[in-house]
Design an enzyme around this catalytic site. Structure first.
Site, PDB file in Angstrom:
ATOM      1  CG  ASP A   1      -2.000  -1.037   1.163  1.00 32.75           C
ATOM      2  OD1 ASP A   1      -2.069  -1.755   0.144  1.00 32.75           O
ATOM      3  OD2 ASP A   1      -2.771  -1.145   2.127  1.00 32.75           O
TER       4      ASP A   1
ATOM      5  CG  ASP B   1     -12.786  -1.671  -1.124  1.00 30.81           C
ATOM      6  OD1 ASP B   1     -12.286  -2.795  -1.288  1.00 30.81           O
ATOM      7  OD2 ASP B   1     -12.406  -0.655  -1.735  1.00 30.81           O
TER       8      ASP B   1
END
Length: 240
Positions: free
Chosen positions: A8, A129
């Site tokens: 990330d 998500d």
């Protein structure tokens, strides 16, 4: 089941967030390309990248770090975060990404997902998500009334390569993945489903694999913290 090590990216660094909170970022390294090489050397078959700044900005922000990773490894790479138009999709695929992940636009502009999946077969995934089953967008900052299974089913005939399903409440918390919800989603569609969020141990990976329907799992913090040894996990999954 494929294990995807996660990188990330925030402000050019490798970080992990807690439940998607940009203010709760732990920096694990300032050289994403070196981290990518280490995952490749440990035997990873794929890499999963997220441009966190890009997810909020709606356009690529950590492009330099992504390009450095693409130059550093030979294994396929998938990327999500800030990819919201056809020009950006084309740009990343031309630069060597194997797969782009479309999240926010899957809710706001589903026709773009269909157009991209038709134009680039096997190279477009949908990122779903969710908090308590409801899809969140724009870097998880905005919650919608769309339920994750409904969104997944809406792309059943679109030709997308995969669905990356993240339980936001589990992400970065090291409390284990939501196996039940991920398995239910995988059984609801024919699209391969990749689990994300909360994978903290080899037992977690085995539980996901043993459903028999989950195609992959993404792990980040557990690899950086040493809770999962990547080489050992890959070997165990292959033996299984």
């Amino acid at each position: 089941m494929i294990l995807y090590p996660a990188i990330d990216l925030k402000d050019g660094n490798c970080v992990r967030l807690l439940r998607g909170d940009m203010g709760a970022a732990t920096v694990f390294g300032d050289d994403p390309a070196r981290q990518a090489r280490s995952f490749q050397e440990a035997g990873a078959e794929w890499l999963h990248l997220v441009d966190l700044n890009g997810a909020f900005a709606g356009q690529p922000v950590n492009a330099a770090a992504v390009e450095a990773i693409l130059s550093a490894v030979q294994i396929p790479v998938q990327l999500g975060g800030g990819i919201r138009d056809m020009a950006t999709i084309e740009m990343w695929l031309k630069k060597g990404l194997r797969r782009v992940i479309l999240g926010t636009v899957a809710v706001e502009n589903p026709d773009l997902v269909r157009e991209a999946a038709a134009a680039f077969p096997g190279q477009v995934a949908v990122g779903i998500d969710a908090r308590k089953g409801r899809v969140a967008t724009k870097g998880w900052a905005e919650e919608t009334d769309v339920m994750a299974p409904d969104l997944a089913r809406s792309f059943e005939d679109a030709g997308v390569a995969a669905i990356i399903y993240t339980d936001i409440d589990r992400d970065g918390a090291m409390g284990g993945p939501n196996v039940e919800a991920t398995e239910a989603l995988a059984r609801a569609v024919s699209i391969p489903v990749i689990a994300s969020g909360g994978v903290a141990s080899l037992d977690d990976l085995r539980r996901l694999r043993d459903t028999g329907v989950i195609a992959g799992a993404i792990s980040g913090r557990a690899l950086y913290d040493g809770a999962i040894d990547l080489s050992a996990a890959l070997s165990a999954l292959r033996r299984g």
